[in-house]
Design a protein around this motif. Structure first.
Motif, PDB file in Angstrom:
ATOM      1  N   SER A 139      10.467 -63.676   1.209  1.00  0.00           N
ATOM      2  CA  SER A 139      10.533 -64.829   2.027  1.00  0.00           C
ATOM      3  C   SER A 139      10.307 -66.119   1.372  1.00  0.00           C
ATOM      4  O   SER A 139      10.855 -67.212   1.872  1.00  0.00           O
ATOM      5  N   GLY A 140       9.878 -65.960   0.039  1.00  0.00           N
ATOM      6  CA  GLY A 140       9.670 -67.500  -0.609  1.00  0.00           C
ATOM      7  C   GLY A 140      10.872 -67.958  -0.839  1.00  0.00           C
ATOM      8  O   GLY A 140      11.184 -69.208  -0.895  1.00  0.00           O
ATOM      9  N   ALA A 141      11.971 -67.180  -1.365  1.00  0.00           N
ATOM     10  CA  ALA A 141      13.161 -67.669  -1.736  1.00  0.00           C
ATOM     11  C   ALA A 141      13.937 -68.090  -0.454  1.00  0.00           C
ATOM     12  O   ALA A 141      14.747 -69.217  -0.545  1.00  0.00           O
TER      13      ALA A 141
ATOM     14  N   MET B  92      15.578 -59.472 -13.962  1.00  0.00           N
ATOM     15  CA  MET B  92      16.500 -60.148 -13.202  1.00  0.00           C
ATOM     16  C   MET B  92      17.631 -61.031 -13.902  1.00  0.00           C
ATOM     17  O   MET B  92      17.987 -62.011 -13.349  1.00  0.00           O
ATOM     18  N   VAL B  93      17.775 -60.675 -15.036  1.00  0.00           N
ATOM     19  CA  VAL B  93      18.952 -61.297 -15.816  1.00  0.00           C
ATOM     20  C   VAL B  93      20.074 -61.119 -15.186  1.00  0.00           C
ATOM     21  O   VAL B  93      20.496 -60.155 -14.743  1.00  0.00           O
ATOM     22  N   GLY B  94      20.893 -62.498 -14.660  1.00  0.00           N
ATOM     23  CA  GLY B  94      21.937 -62.570 -13.954  1.00  0.00           C
ATOM     24  C   GLY B  94      22.026 -62.438 -12.765  1.00  0.00           C
ATOM     25  O   GLY B  94      22.962 -62.410 -11.862  1.00  0.00           O
ATOM     26  N   ARG B  95      20.725 -62.135 -12.150  1.00  0.00           N
ATOM     27  CA  ARG B  95      20.617 -62.060 -10.798  1.00  0.00           C
ATOM     28  C   ARG B  95      19.625 -62.899 -10.043  1.00  0.00           C
ATOM     29  O   ARG B  95      18.769 -62.749  -9.186  1.00  0.00           O
ATOM     30  N   LYS B  96      20.070 -64.126 -10.220  1.00  0.00           N
ATOM     31  CA  LYS B  96      18.854 -65.243  -9.597  1.00  0.00           C
ATOM     32  C   LYS B  96      19.794 -66.496  -9.584  1.00  0.00           C
ATOM     33  O   LYS B  96      21.240 -66.687 -10.197  1.00  0.00           O
TER      34      LYS B  96
ATOM     35  N   GLN C 253      15.684 -65.152  -5.827  1.00  0.00           N
ATOM     36  CA  GLN C 253      16.586 -63.671  -5.784  1.00  0.00           C
ATOM     37  C   GLN C 253      18.031 -64.465  -5.450  1.00  0.00           C
ATOM     38  O   GLN C 253      18.162 -65.090  -4.302  1.00  0.00           O
ATOM     39  N   GLU C 254      19.170 -63.734  -5.988  1.00  0.00           N
ATOM     40  CA  GLU C 254      20.186 -63.895  -5.706  1.00  0.00           C
ATOM     41  C   GLU C 254      20.604 -63.474  -4.146  1.00  0.00           C
ATOM     42  O   GLU C 254      20.194 -62.230  -3.755  1.00  0.00           O
ATOM     43  N   ILE C 255      21.356 -64.169  -3.291  1.00  0.00           N
ATOM     44  CA  ILE C 255      20.950 -64.061  -2.086  1.00  0.00           C
ATOM     45  C   ILE C 255      21.871 -63.012  -1.508  1.00  0.00           C
ATOM     46  O   ILE C 255      21.451 -61.987  -0.518  1.00  0.00           O
TER      47      ILE C 255
ATOM     48  N   GLN D 295      24.204 -65.639   8.089  1.00  0.00           N
ATOM     49  CA  GLN D 295      24.430 -67.093   8.529  1.00  0.00           C
ATOM     50  C   GLN D 295      24.614 -68.095   7.465  1.00  0.00           C
ATOM     51  O   GLN D 295      25.569 -68.853   7.111  1.00  0.00           O
ATOM     52  N   TYR D 296      23.528 -67.833   6.573  1.00  0.00           N
ATOM     53  CA  TYR D 296      23.439 -68.855   5.283  1.00  0.00           C
ATOM     54  C   TYR D 296      24.476 -68.365   4.221  1.00  0.00           C
ATOM     55  O   TYR D 296      25.142 -69.426   3.932  1.00  0.00           O
ATOM     56  N   ILE D 297      24.967 -67.466   4.235  1.00  0.00           N
ATOM     57  CA  ILE D 297      26.201 -66.801   3.303  1.00  0.00           C
ATOM     58  C   ILE D 297      27.415 -67.372   3.825  1.00  0.00           C
ATOM     59  O   ILE D 297      27.981 -67.970   3.022  1.00  0.00           O
ATOM     60  N   LYS D 298      27.336 -67.219   4.921  1.00  0.00           N
ATOM     61  CA  LYS D 298      28.735 -67.723   5.640  1.00  0.00           C
ATOM     62  C   LYS D 298      29.000 -69.516   5.480  1.00  0.00           C
ATOM     63  O   LYS D 298      29.870 -69.897   5.318  1.00  0.00           O
ATOM     64  N   LYS D 299      27.757 -70.119   5.812  1.00  0.00           N
ATOM     65  CA  LYS D 299      28.019 -71.415   5.601  1.00  0.00           C
ATOM     66  C   LYS D 299      28.441 -71.870   4.161  1.00  0.00           C
ATOM     67  O   LYS D 299      29.046 -72.724   4.007  1.00  0.00           O
TER      68      LYS D 299
END
Length: 124
Positions: A25-27, A79-83, A92-94, A118-122
């Protein structure tokens, strides 16, 4: 806590930005997807975990997370490469977070799926 309160909390734990990634939720609050988060969950590097251990009495929980204080929990993960960098903080990568939500059985996670989609689609 709203975005400004969350940023204040992030800054108060005094970690280098390279040593942690904001999760959950923080992200979503940093991205503007949610208005508020109840707490701050972060993934930390070994350096980040050691720094937290110097400054806090960490309590290891059964889920692998450490309780830092009443508002912050952390888990060891590079989390290398995943941010992604949002407002000068790594989050965190969405798409990873969406995958986690889809596998979760928690009701609050299921409710977040359409918001994240919805965020990704935008962004596409």
């Amino acid at each position: 806590m709203n975005k400004l309160e969350l940023i204040d909390l992030i800054n108060s734990i005094n970690l280098l930005k390279e040593d942690f990634v904001v999760l959950s939720s923080g992200a979503l609050v940093l991205r503007g997807i949610l208005e508020n988060a109840n707490d701050l969950d972060i993934a930390v590097t070994v350096n980040g975990l050691n720094k937290l251990k110097e400054n806090y009495d960490l309590i290891l929980k059964t889920n692998g997370f450490y309780k830092v204080n009443d508002c912050v929990e952390c888990v060891l993960s590079d989390m290398v490469g995943r941010k992604e960098l949002i407002d000068d903080y790594y989050v965190q990568e969405i798409h990873d977070y969406l995958s986690y939500l889809k596998q979760s059985s928690r009701e609050k996670d299921k409710l977040r799926i359409p918001l994240v989609e919805q965020y990704i689609k935008k962004g596409d």
